[in-house]
Design a protein around this motif. Structure first.
Motif, PDB file in Angstrom:
ATOM      1  N   GLY A   1       0.792  -1.219   0.000  1.00 34.20           N
ATOM      2  CA  GLY A   1       0.000   0.000   0.000  1.00 34.20           C
ATOM      3  C   GLY A   1       0.827   1.272   0.000  1.00 34.20           C
ATOM      4  N   GLU A   2       0.174   2.375  -0.338  1.00 33.00           N
ATOM      5  CA  GLU A   2       0.868   3.659  -0.448  1.00 33.00           C
ATOM      6  C   GLU A   2       1.379   4.159   0.898  1.00 33.00           C
ATOM      7  OE1 GLU A   2       0.115   8.288  -1.918  1.00 33.00           O
ATOM      8  OE2 GLU A   2      -1.448   6.771  -2.197  1.00 33.00           O
ATOM      9  N   SER A   3       0.600   3.991   1.946  1.00 28.69           N
ATOM     10  CA  SER A   3       1.034   4.493   3.259  1.00 28.69           C
ATOM     11  C   SER A   3       2.324   3.828   3.698  1.00 28.69           C
ATOM     12  CB  SER A   3      -0.066   4.266   4.302  1.00 28.69           C
ATOM     13  OG  SER A   3      -1.231   4.997   3.971  1.00 28.69           O
ATOM     14  N   ALA A   4       2.386   2.515   3.553  1.00 27.99           N
ATOM     15  CA  ALA A   4       3.610   1.798   3.914  1.00 27.99           C
ATOM     16  C   ALA A   4       4.767   2.224   3.016  1.00 27.99           C
ATOM     17  CB  ALA A   4       3.376   0.296   3.817  1.00 27.99           C
ATOM     18  N   ALA A   5       4.488   2.426   1.745  1.00 27.95           N
ATOM     19  CA  ALA A   5       5.525   2.838   0.808  1.00 27.95           C
ATOM     20  C   ALA A   5       6.088   4.203   1.181  1.00 27.95           C
ATOM     21  CB  ALA A   5       4.960   2.874  -0.608  1.00 27.95           C
ATOM     22  N   ARG A   6       5.222   5.117   1.535  1.00 26.98           N
ATOM     23  CA  ARG A   6       5.683   6.459   1.862  1.00 26.98           C
ATOM     24  C   ARG A   6       6.452   6.469   3.182  1.00 26.98           C
ATOM     25  NH1 ARG A   6       3.736   9.917  -1.749  1.00 26.98           N
ATOM     26  NH2 ARG A   6       4.438  11.700  -0.543  1.00 26.98           N
ATOM     27  N   ARG A   7       6.053   5.624   4.119  1.00 30.53           N
ATOM     28  CA  ARG A   7       6.821   5.529   5.370  1.00 30.53           C
ATOM     29  C   ARG A   7       8.216   4.987   5.088  1.00 30.53           C
ATOM     30  NH1 ARG A   7       1.802   3.731   7.512  1.00 30.53           N
ATOM     31  NH2 ARG A   7       2.433   1.542   7.247  1.00 30.53           N
ATOM     32  N   ARG A   8       8.278   3.952   4.249  1.00 34.21           N
ATOM     33  CA  ARG A   8       9.569   3.377   3.902  1.00 34.21           C
ATOM     34  C   ARG A   8      10.436   4.411   3.178  1.00 34.21           C
ATOM     35  NH1 ARG A   8      13.134  -0.805   4.976  1.00 34.21           N
ATOM     36  NH2 ARG A   8      14.679  -0.712   3.318  1.00 34.21           N
ATOM     37  N   MET A   9       9.836   5.142   2.248  1.00 32.37           N
ATOM     38  CA  MET A   9      10.578   6.155   1.495  1.00 32.37           C
ATOM     39  C   MET A   9      11.116   7.236   2.430  1.00 32.37           C
ATOM     40  SD  MET A   9       9.324   8.411  -1.798  1.00 32.37           S
ATOM     41  CE  MET A   9       8.009   9.269  -0.906  1.00 32.37           C
ATOM     42  N   ALA A  10      10.288   7.711   3.350  1.00 30.05           N
ATOM     43  CA  ALA A  10      10.705   8.781   4.256  1.00 30.05           C
ATOM     44  C   ALA A  10      11.848   8.326   5.163  1.00 30.05           C
ATOM     45  CB  ALA A  10       9.509   9.248   5.087  1.00 30.05           C
ATOM     46  N   ARG A  11      11.740   7.094   5.707  1.00 28.18           N
ATOM     47  CA  ARG A  11      12.795   6.601   6.591  1.00 28.18           C
ATOM     48  C   ARG A  11      14.107   6.440   5.842  1.00 28.18           C
ATOM     49  NH1 ARG A  11       8.756   3.074   8.625  1.00 28.18           N
ATOM     50  NH2 ARG A  11       9.607   1.375   7.370  1.00 28.18           N
ATOM     51  N   TRP A  12      14.018   5.893   4.618  1.00 25.71           N
ATOM     52  CA  TRP A  12      15.242   5.664   3.871  1.00 25.71           C
ATOM     53  C   TRP A  12      15.897   6.977   3.464  1.00 25.71           C
ATOM     54  CZ3 TRP A  12      17.169   6.445  -1.101  1.00 25.71           C
ATOM     55  CH2 TRP A  12      18.351   5.772  -1.371  1.00 25.71           C
ATOM     56  N   LEU A  13      15.113   7.952   3.028  1.00 26.34           N
ATOM     57  CA  LEU A  13      15.670   9.243   2.638  1.00 26.34           C
ATOM     58  C   LEU A  13      16.331   9.939   3.828  1.00 26.34           C
ATOM     59  CD1 LEU A  13      12.825  10.557   0.305  1.00 26.34           C
ATOM     60  CD2 LEU A  13      15.149   9.940  -0.398  1.00 26.34           C
ATOM     61  N   GLU A  14      15.794   9.724   5.014  1.00 22.37           N
ATOM     62  CA  GLU A  14      16.345  10.382   6.197  1.00 22.37           C
ATOM     63  C   GLU A  14      17.618   9.708   6.694  1.00 22.37           C
ATOM     64  OE1 GLU A  14      15.048  11.699  10.765  1.00 22.37           O
ATOM     65  OE2 GLU A  14      13.629  10.635   9.469  1.00 22.37           O
ATOM     66  N   TRP A  15      17.643   8.376   6.674  1.00 26.07           N
ATOM     67  CA  TRP A  15      18.712   7.668   7.356  1.00 26.07           C
ATOM     68  C   TRP A  15      19.755   7.028   6.438  1.00 26.07           C
ATOM     69  CZ3 TRP A  15      19.033   8.900  12.191  1.00 26.07           C
ATOM     70  CH2 TRP A  15      17.866   9.214  12.910  1.00 26.07           C
ATOM     71  N   CYS A  16      19.413   6.690   5.228  1.00 28.41           N
ATOM     72  CA  CYS A  16      20.322   5.875   4.410  1.00 28.41           C
ATOM     73  C   CYS A  16      20.715   6.499   3.080  1.00 28.41           C
ATOM     74  CB  CYS A  16      19.688   4.502   4.127  1.00 28.41           C
ATOM     75  SG  CYS A  16      19.348   3.540   5.615  1.00 28.41           S
ATOM     76  N   ALA A  17      19.925   7.446   2.574  1.00 22.49           N
ATOM     77  CA  ALA A  17      20.160   7.941   1.224  1.00 22.49           C
ATOM     78  C   ALA A  17      21.504   8.654   1.085  1.00 22.49           C
ATOM     79  CB  ALA A  17      19.035   8.891   0.807  1.00 22.49           C
ATOM     80  N   GLU A  18      21.952   9.337   2.135  1.00 20.81           N
ATOM     81  CA  GLU A  18      23.158  10.160   2.030  1.00 20.81           C
ATOM     82  C   GLU A  18      24.388   9.336   1.660  1.00 20.81           C
ATOM     83  OE1 GLU A  18      25.764  13.319   4.722  1.00 20.81           O
ATOM     84  OE2 GLU A  18      23.786  12.644   5.398  1.00 20.81           O
ATOM     85  N   ASP A  19      24.523   8.127   2.226  1.00 18.95           N
ATOM     86  CA  ASP A  19      25.701   7.307   1.933  1.00 18.95           C
ATOM     87  C   ASP A  19      25.347   6.133   1.033  1.00 18.95           C
ATOM     88  OD1 ASP A  19      24.281   5.768   3.721  1.00 18.95           O
ATOM     89  OD2 ASP A  19      26.047   5.109   4.848  1.00 18.95           O
ATOM     90  N   TYR A  20      24.371   6.337   0.143  1.00 20.60           N
ATOM     91  CA  TYR A  20      23.923   5.251  -0.730  1.00 20.60           C
ATOM     92  C   TYR A  20      25.058   4.694  -1.580  1.00 20.60           C
ATOM     93  CZ  TYR A  20      21.490   2.813  -4.496  1.00 20.60           C
ATOM     94  OH  TYR A  20      21.092   1.865  -5.403  1.00 20.60           O
ATOM     95  N   ALA A  21      25.912   5.563  -2.112  1.00 25.50           N
ATOM     96  CA  ALA A  21      26.991   5.099  -2.984  1.00 25.50           C
ATOM     97  C   ALA A  21      27.896   4.118  -2.257  1.00 25.50           C
ATOM     98  CB  ALA A  21      27.798   6.285  -3.510  1.00 25.50           C
ATOM     99  N   ASP A  22      28.144   4.355  -0.971  1.00 33.34           N
ATOM    100  CA  ASP A  22      28.994   3.451  -0.194  1.00 33.34           C
ATOM    101  C   ASP A  22      28.210   2.254   0.330  1.00 33.34           C
ATOM    102  OD1 ASP A  22      31.238   5.116  -0.461  1.00 33.34           O
ATOM    103  OD2 ASP A  22      30.614   6.345   1.244  1.00 33.34           O
ATOM    104  N   GLY A  23      26.932   2.444   0.598  1.00 34.74           N
ATOM    105  CA  GLY A  23      26.161   1.395   1.271  1.00 34.74           C
ATOM    106  C   GLY A  23      25.436   0.429   0.368  1.00 34.74           C
TER     107      GLY A  23
END
Length: 309
Positions: free
Chosen positions: A77-99
Motif C-alpha cells: 500500500g501507499e502508506s507503507a511505501a511512503r513511510r519506507r521512502m521517508a525513513r530511507w531518505l532520512e537515514w540511508c540515502a546520504e551514503d547510498y553510494a557506499d552502502g
C-alpha cells in the motif's frame, strides 16, 4: 510508471531508442520533468466485486527451507511505501553510494516492490533524493523501460544475438535455484531470494553471472526464476539485467564475467551475509567462508558445482 516516458528520448544520430546507457543518462538528465502532483482527495471506484484484504502467505518461497530467520513480507500500500521512502531518505540515502553494495549492512532502499506496483512515484522519489548515485539507479530503470518499449520480446529473444550455445543441465539448474551450488555467495543469494522474494542488486549480478558464464545455462532460465520470485520483478529491469549479464543485452563488454569469490571478498569481507543464509557455514572462519573447498569438507555443504582454481 517512469520518470521520463519511454518514447520521449531519441538518439540524435537516429534510431528509435538508446542502446547504450551513458548517452541515455546524459539525455535523461537534461530532459524536462512533469510536475509532481499531490494525491487526489478521493479516488472513485467502479462498481463490481467487494474490496477486501488478500490472504498473503508468510511462508518462504519454494521448496527450500534454509533461511536462518523467519521473514515477513513488507506491508503493501501507499502508506507503507511512503513511510519506507521517508525513513530511507532520512537515514540511508546520504551514503547510498557506499552502502548499496554492503551486503551485510542491507542499506538499499527496498522500494522496488512499491515502485513496481505504483505505490510510490519514481518522479517524486527522484525529486526528493539528493544522492546522485541513487538517481542514477532510477535512470537505469527508465533506460530498460525504453529498451523494452522498442524491443518488447526482451523476455524471449536475444537483444543482441551472440550465437551462444547453452547447456541443458537440470541438475545444475536445480542446485542453483535451491542454493546448493557449493559456492557460498551464490547459494546465500539464492536462498535469500527463496526466503524473502528479494536480494541486493550486487548479488543478483553475481548469481546471474555464475549461471550463464560458468554453468553456461540459458539466461531465460534464470530470468524466469527471478521473475517468479522477485517482489520487484519488473519485466524491463529483470530481463534487461539478465541480458546485460549474459552479454546479449546492452552491456558494451559482452564477455564480462564476475568472479563470485572476488565479489564476495570485496562486498562481504567478513562473510556475514553468507552466514546469514547458510547456517551450515556458521563455524567456518571468515578467511575461509567464501572458499570452503580449500579446507576440509564442510558437513552438510556440497562441493562446488564447477571447478575453481
Amino acid at each position: 510508471m517512469t520518470i521520463v516516458p519511454p518514447e520521449a528520448l531519441r538518439p540524435s544520430g537516429g534510431g528509435d531508442h538508446y542502446r547504450i546507457f551513458t548517452p541515455y543518462l546524459r539525455a535523461w538528465t537534461r530532459a524536462g520533468r512533469r510536475q509532481v502532483l499531490d494525491a487526489p482527495e478521493k479516488v472513485p471506484f467502479p462498481g463490481g466485486p467487494a474490496l477486501g484484504r488478500p490472504e498473503i502467505s508468510r511462508e518462504p518461497y519454494g521448496s527450500t527451507r534454509r533461511a536462518r530467520r523467519p521473514y515477513e513480507f513488507p506491508r503493501g500500500g501507499e502508506s507503507a511505501a511512503r513511510r519506507r521512502m521517508a525513513r530511507w531518505l532520512e537515514w540511508c540515502a546520504e551514503d547510498y553510494a557506499d552502502g548499496k553494495d554492503d551486503l551485510a549492512g542491507d542499506r538499499t532502499s527496498r522500494l522496488g516492490p512499491y515502485l513496481r506496483l505504483g505505490c510510490v512515484s519514481p518522479l517524486e522519489l527522484e525529486s526528493l533524493a539528493e544522492n546522485g548515485e541513487f538517481v542514477r539507479q532510477l535512470c537505469w530503470r527508465d533506460f530498460y523501460h525504453q529498451v523494452t518499449s522498442a524491443f518488447p520480446r526482451i523476455d524471449r529473444d536475444d537483444y543482441r544475438p551472440r550465437g551462444t550455445r547453452w547447456r541443458d543441465d537440470d541438475g545444475a539448474i536445480r542446485a542453483w535455484k535451491e542454493g546448493l551450488t557449493g559456492v557460498p555467495i551464490v547459494d546465500a543469494g539464492m536462498r535469500h531470494l527463496l526466503a524473502e522474494g528479494w536480494m541486493p542488486n550486487r548479488v543478483r549480478m553475481i548469481t546471474a553471472s555464475f549461471l550463464v558464464k560458468r554453468v553456461f545455462v540459458d539466461w531465460r532460465v534464470g530470468a524466469g526464476h527471478f521473475a517468479e520470485l522477485l517482489l520487484d520483478g519488473v519485466v524491463a529491469s529483470n530481463y534487461g539485467n539478465w541480458q546485460w549479464v549474459a552479454g546479449t543485452g546492452n552491456d558494451t563488454r559482452p564477455n564480462r564475467t564476475l568472479s563470485p569469490v572476488r565479489q564476495a571478498r570485496r562486498f562481504d569481507p567478513q562473510g556475514e551475509y553468507v552466514r546469514r543464509y547458510l547456517p551450515e557455514l556458521a563455524a567456518v572462519p571468515a578467511k575461509a567462508v567464501h572458499e570452503p573447498w580449500r579446507s576440509a569438507p564442510v558437513k552438510g555443504y556440497p562441493p562446488p558445482l564447477v571447478p575453481f582454481g
